[in-house]
Scaffold this active site. Structure first.
Site, PDB file in Angstrom:
ATOM      1  N   ASP A   1       0.844  -1.204   0.000  1.00 54.83           N
ATOM      2  CA  ASP A   1       0.000   0.000   0.000  1.00 54.83           C
ATOM      3  C   ASP A   1       0.878   1.252   0.000  1.00 54.83           C
ATOM      4  OD1 ASP A   1      -2.982   1.018   0.903  1.00 54.83           O
ATOM      5  OD2 ASP A   1      -1.389   2.253   1.766  1.00 54.83           O
TER       6      ASP A   1
ATOM      7  N   HIS B  59      -7.603   9.605  -1.567  1.00 55.46           N
ATOM      8  CA  HIS B  59      -6.933   9.499  -0.261  1.00 55.46           C
ATOM      9  C   HIS B  59      -7.779  10.042   0.888  1.00 55.46           C
ATOM     10  CE1 HIS B  59      -2.596   9.168   1.460  1.00 55.46           C
ATOM     11  NE2 HIS B  59      -3.487   8.836   2.367  1.00 55.46           N
TER      12      HIS B  59
ATOM     13  N   LYS C 286      -2.933   5.957  -4.008  1.00 57.93           N
ATOM     14  CA  LYS C 286      -4.030   6.887  -3.677  1.00 57.93           C
ATOM     15  C   LYS C 286      -3.816   8.225  -4.365  1.00 57.93           C
ATOM     16  CE  LYS C 286      -3.864   4.700   0.813  1.00 57.93           C
ATOM     17  NZ  LYS C 286      -2.426   4.444   1.019  1.00 57.93           N
TER      18      LYS C 286
ATOM     19  N   TYR D  95       2.828   9.813  -0.162  1.00 58.55           N
ATOM     20  CA  TYR D  95       3.954   9.219   0.580  1.00 58.55           C
ATOM     21  C   TYR D  95       5.289   9.499  -0.114  1.00 58.55           C
ATOM     22  CZ  TYR D  95       0.243   6.248   2.669  1.00 58.55           C
ATOM     23  OH  TYR D  95      -0.887   5.770   3.271  1.00 58.55           O
TER      24      TYR D  95
END
Ligand code: A2P
Length: 268
Positions: free
Chosen positions: A43, A106, A73, A48
């Site tokens: 994931d 997200h 996301k 990120y």
């Protein structure tokens, strides 16, 4: 490792490696190790900033791409059709894959406004969703879903959705179990995923959870992960420690119904 089947027949492993806060230059090694010890679901997210490293880790693990499930996301701040479509192409490029298994919105609101602004970006999320539906129809995404959406966010998305959200990834751990939302999602055929199942590490110093883990002869992290799996959720524990990653995948014990009830009642 158990898997769920999404409404369109796509299989999704119930345990995933969470990669939030794993720097891009550490992501490849961490992901490769996770795959070598048995993880088949990774994931990540645009936010990120480690999609490049995650993609490298997946490619270098020596496992067929079709046997690895990658989730990413669309950034919470993207609330526009064109930008969402571009961001999906950008994720594909960074990951260096032909398709992403699951793409999520997200968050219903940009992070800076999350749960602070009463405006929930309904129309904007509908536009982002349309971009995701089209990317799915084009074969760039195999499945689409949402993250951090509450019931009314989901209901407003459904007003214009051609494809129902298949997954809702939410914050859930022992001490914070949004059962009403989980039940609503499951009743509506939406698989739930628990992010931060170890409460960002806070569960590790909780004496009640420690006592229960000792009873089952497992670590606190293992108990936390197993708890989410038994709620019928996907669990996404995050770790960069090779031994923790290995340990977190060994969760084939069973928490009794009685103890599940006790754990559900614990306060954060
Ligand atoms: P580490 O990276 O050193 O393993 P969450 O998934 O709830 O966000 O929790 C992540 C935190 O929990 C990280 O600080 C991670 O540290 C820690 N953690 C994850 N698995 C374990 C484990 N098996 N034992 C101890 N700490 C763990």
């Amino acid at each position: 490792m158990n898997s769920f089947t999404l409404p369109n027949g796509v299989s999704m492993p119930q345990l995933a490696l969470g990669t939030w806060l794993i720097p891009d230059n550490q992501a490849a090694d961490t992901v490769r190790h996770a795959i070598l010890v048995g993880y088949r679901h990774i994931d990540t997210a645009q936010a990120y900033e480690n999609e490049r490293g995650v993609g490298e880790g997946v490619r270098s693990a020596g496992i067929n791409r079709n046997d690895i499930f990658i989730t990413s996301k669309v950034a919470a701040e993207i609330k526009d059709y064109d930008l969402a479509a571009k961001s999906i192409d950008c994720s594909l490029q960074l990951l260096q894959v032909d398709f992403i298994d699951l793409m999520l919105i997200h968050c219903p609101q940009p992070w800076a406004e999350y749960e602070k602004n009463p405006y929930r970006y309904q129309k904007e999320n509908q536009a982002v969703w349309r971009a995701m539906e089209e990317a799915m129809q084009a074969g760039k995404l195999r499945a689409i879903g949402i993250s951090n959406f509450n019931q009314s966010d989901i209901e407003s998305l459904m007003q214009t959705a051609q494809i129902k959200p298949m997954v809702n990834q939410i914050y859930c751990h022992i001490g914070h179990t949004p059962l009403e939302l989980i039940n609503y999602c499951h009743k509506n055929g939406i698989i739930t995923e628990a992010y931060s199942p170890v409460a960002h590490g806070r569960a590790l110093s909780n004496q009640e959870i420690a006592t229960m883990a000792e009873k089952y002869g497992v670590s606190i992290a293992q108990l936390c992960i197993r708890y989410c799996l038994q709620l019928g959720m996907v669990a996404l524990p995050k770790s960069t420690n090779p031994e923790h990653i290995r340990q977190n995948a060994k969760v084939d014990f069973v928490i009794s119904d009685e103890d599940m009830k006790l754990l559900m009642q614990l306060a954060d």
